[in-house]
Structures are given as C-alpha cells and as structure tokens.
Design a protein around this motif. Structure first.
Motif, short mmCIF file in Angstrom:
data_model
loop_
_atom_site.label_atom_id
_atom_site.label_comp_id
_atom_site.label_asym_id
_atom_site.label_seq_id
_atom_site.Cartn_x
_atom_site.Cartn_y
_atom_site.Cartn_z
N GLU A 102 25.87 42.16 46.00
CA GLU A 102 25.81 42.93 47.23
C GLU A 102 26.54 42.22 48.38
N TRP A 103 27.27 43.01 49.15
CA TRP A 103 28.02 42.52 50.29
C TRP A 103 27.69 43.35 51.52
N SER A 104 27.67 42.70 52.67
CA SER A 104 27.51 43.40 53.94
C SER A 104 28.87 43.89 54.42
N VAL A 105 28.87 44.83 55.34
CA VAL A 105 30.13 45.27 55.93
C VAL A 105 30.65 44.25 56.95
N GLU A 106 29.82 43.32 57.36
CA GLU A 106 30.21 42.28 58.30
C GLU A 106 30.21 40.91 57.61
N PRO A 107 31.14 40.02 57.97
CA PRO A 107 32.29 40.26 58.83
C PRO A 107 33.27 41.26 58.19
N LEU A 108 33.93 42.03 59.04
CA LEU A 108 34.84 43.06 58.56
C LEU A 108 35.90 42.48 57.63
N THR A 109 36.20 43.19 56.58
CA THR A 109 37.22 42.93 55.55
C THR A 109 36.83 41.84 54.56
N THR A 110 35.67 41.22 54.72
CA THR A 110 35.32 40.08 53.85
C THR A 110 35.32 40.46 52.37
N PHE A 111 34.64 41.55 52.03
CA PHE A 111 34.55 41.94 50.62
C PHE A 111 35.91 42.31 50.06
N TYR A 112 36.68 43.10 50.81
CA TYR A 112 38.01 43.49 50.34
C TYR A 112 38.89 42.26 50.13
N ASP A 113 38.87 41.36 51.10
CA ASP A 113 39.67 40.14 51.00
C ASP A 113 39.25 39.30 49.79
N TRP A 114 37.95 39.25 49.53
CA TRP A 114 37.44 38.50 48.38
C TRP A 114 37.98 39.08 47.08
N LEU A 115 37.95 40.40 46.96
CA LEU A 115 38.48 41.06 45.77
C LEU A 115 39.97 40.72 45.58
N TYR A 116 40.73 40.87 46.65
CA TYR A 116 42.18 40.68 46.53
C TYR A 116 42.54 39.22 46.25
N VAL A 117 41.94 38.31 46.99
CA VAL A 117 42.25 36.88 46.81
C VAL A 117 41.91 36.43 45.39
N ASN A 118 40.78 36.87 44.88
CA ASN A 118 40.39 36.46 43.52
C ASN A 118 41.23 37.13 42.46
N ALA A 119 41.64 38.37 42.69
CA ALA A 119 42.53 39.04 41.74
C ALA A 119 43.86 38.31 41.67
N LEU A 120 44.41 37.95 42.82
CA LEU A 120 45.68 37.24 42.83
C LEU A 120 45.53 35.84 42.25
N LYS A 121 44.41 35.20 42.49
CA LYS A 121 44.18 33.88 41.91
C LYS A 121 44.24 33.94 40.38
N GLN A 122 43.72 35.01 39.81
CA GLN A 122 43.72 35.17 38.35
C GLN A 122 45.13 35.42 37.81
N ASN A 123 45.98 36.04 38.61
CA ASN A 123 47.33 36.38 38.16
C ASN A 123 48.31 35.26 38.52
N THR A 124 48.17 34.16 37.81
CA THR A 124 48.90 32.94 38.15
C THR A 124 50.42 33.10 38.03
N HIS A 125 50.88 34.05 37.22
CA HIS A 125 52.33 34.24 37.05
C HIS A 125 53.00 34.72 38.33
N LEU A 126 52.20 35.18 39.31
CA LEU A 126 52.77 35.66 40.58
C LEU A 126 52.82 34.58 41.66
N HIS A 127 52.15 33.48 41.42
CA HIS A 127 51.95 32.49 42.49
C HIS A 127 53.24 31.86 42.99
N GLU A 128 54.11 31.47 42.09
CA GLU A 128 55.31 30.74 42.52
C GLU A 128 56.15 31.57 43.48
N GLU A 129 56.34 32.86 43.15
CA GLU A 129 57.14 33.71 44.03
C GLU A 129 56.42 33.99 45.34
N VAL A 130 55.13 34.27 45.26
CA VAL A 130 54.36 34.61 46.45
C VAL A 130 54.41 33.49 47.48
#
Length: 244
Positions: free
Chosen positions: A150-178
């Motif tokens: 469970e996540w709160s809506v505050e602070p704003l964008t926290t949950f969305y940012d967590w999803l995106y950051v962790n998804a990108l962390k898993q996709n290591t083949h994208l890191h060098e270019e990013v």
C-alpha cells in the motif's frame, strides 16, 4: 504513406512552455525541474511536432550548455525513447514473477473512494489501461495497492517514481545509453492533466545511479525516505507558480 501538410502549418507558430527535467549530483535535490520557452510549430503532422521538439532542445542546449537531451514521447525520433516509455518499460514483481509495463502496474494499483484497485488492468494493452473510464468515474484517488503493497498519494509522484525507477533498474541493458543524457523532456506531458511524468522519474534514476543510491530502492521505505532527504522538484511547483 506520405504525410500531407496543411499550408497553414508552413507559417503558423506559437510560443509554448514545457518542463525539462535535469538529474542533479551535487545538489539538495535529485532532479531540477525548470520551464523552457520555445517556438511551437502549429499542426498535428509528425514533422511539426518534431520541429517543436528540436526547437525546445535547442533552447535547452543553449540555456544550460547541455549536449545530450532526450525526448521521451513517441515523436522523439530517438530509438531509445521507445523502450524507456512507461508503455513499454516493464517491471518484474516478486509476487507472481510476471513482468508488467509501468503504465499497467500504475493504473491497476489505483484506489478510489468508490472502487479499485482494478487489477484486471494489469493485462490489457497499456493505452487501454490508461483510458479505462473507471479511473475517471470512481471518485477521488485515495491511494495505491500494488500486490498488497500500500502507498499513500503523498508525497506526490512517489509511487509512480518507485515503479519507474525499479523497472529501469531491472533493465540493465538500457543503463549505459541512459546515463549519457543530461536532461529529459516529454512534450506530450501536460502538467494540467497529470503530475506523474516518466521523464521526471527517468531523471531521478540517472541522479540516483550517479550518486550510488540505487541499492535497496526496491524497498518502499528506502525509496520513500528519499523524498525527505532531498528537496522534491516535480511539476507541482510549476502549477503553483502559474507556469501552466
């Protein structure tokens, strides 16, 4: 099929403001969000949108001295934009071992006053999940439930940012270019409609990676604490300052 251009598109233009998200390493915030003013080429043809993006990036390069700026929208023209889109970037979760796009994971986790989470949205096409009418007709958003987390809506964008950051962390083949990019934009992002922006989360990932802070970001508590350790600079303050 060759695109036809309205004659009016050849001469019409307007001034537009859009946010740019810049990773920060030696600062009290992870991401600096600023507004840039540029010429918008009026029209719906792809070439007009690409011209607007090019003009926006020229302004950013000149203003900040950057040489590498990435547009995240589908009109980017950069092949890296597609795998980094929240519609494409996938996060494998520990509960069922399945990979879902950031967009599906986010939309399917929303809890409203009158319904949700609508977990069936995990497996529909990402664009369909984003446009499901229940997300509009179920009342006020009051939180998120991601596989029982469970996540709160505050602070704003926290949950969305967590999803995106962790998804990108898993996709290591994208890191060098990013990691080569100094700033990120998404011209299709409209702060009046949503505060959640993949370009912002992408800039956060780059900042965390450069600072050596990606360890344990899978832990919601560790990630949540980042919003207290650093100043938040998402588009909320742009609305407050009257930019958009």
């Amino acid at each position: 099929m060759q695109e036809t251009q309205n004659p009016m598109e050849q001469t019409q233009s307007a001034v537009e403001h859009r946010p740019v998200f810049m990773p920060r390493v030696n600062s009290d915030n992870l991401v600096k969000t600023d507004m840039v003013r540029f010429e918008r080429h009026v029209g719906f043809a792809s070439r007009q949108k690409k011209k607007s993006i090019n003009d926006m990036h020229q302004v950013i390069r000149k203003k900040y001295g950057f040489s590498h700026v990435l547009e995240l929208s589908s009109k980017s023209g950069n092949k890296l934009s597609f795998p980094l889109s929240p519609l494409s970037l996938k996060l494998t979760n520990e509960y069922d071992g399945q990979a879902y796009s950031v967009e599906n994971a986010f939309q399917s986790s929303m809890i409203f006053e009158d319904g949700g989470p609508y977990t069936d949205l995990l497996t529909v096409p990402p664009r369909q999940a984003k446009k499901d009418e229940r997300l509009i007709t179920s009342g006020e958003l009051i939180g998120y439930d991601y596989f029982g987390m469970e996540w709160s809506v505050e602070p704003l964008t926290t949950f969305y940012d967590w999803l995106y950051v962790n998804a990108l962390k898993q996709n290591t083949h994208l890191h060098e270019e990013v990691m080569q990019y100094q700033a990120f934009t998404d011209r299709e992002f409209n702060p009046k409609r949503s505060i959640h922006c993949a370009a912002y989360a992408l800039a956060m990932f780059v900042a965390l990676n450069k600072r050596g802070l990606l360890d344990n970001v899978e832990d919601p508590t560790v990630f949540f604490n980042l919003y207290h350790e650093f100043k938040v600079s998402n588009t909320e303050h742009l609305l407050e300052d009257g930019w958009v």
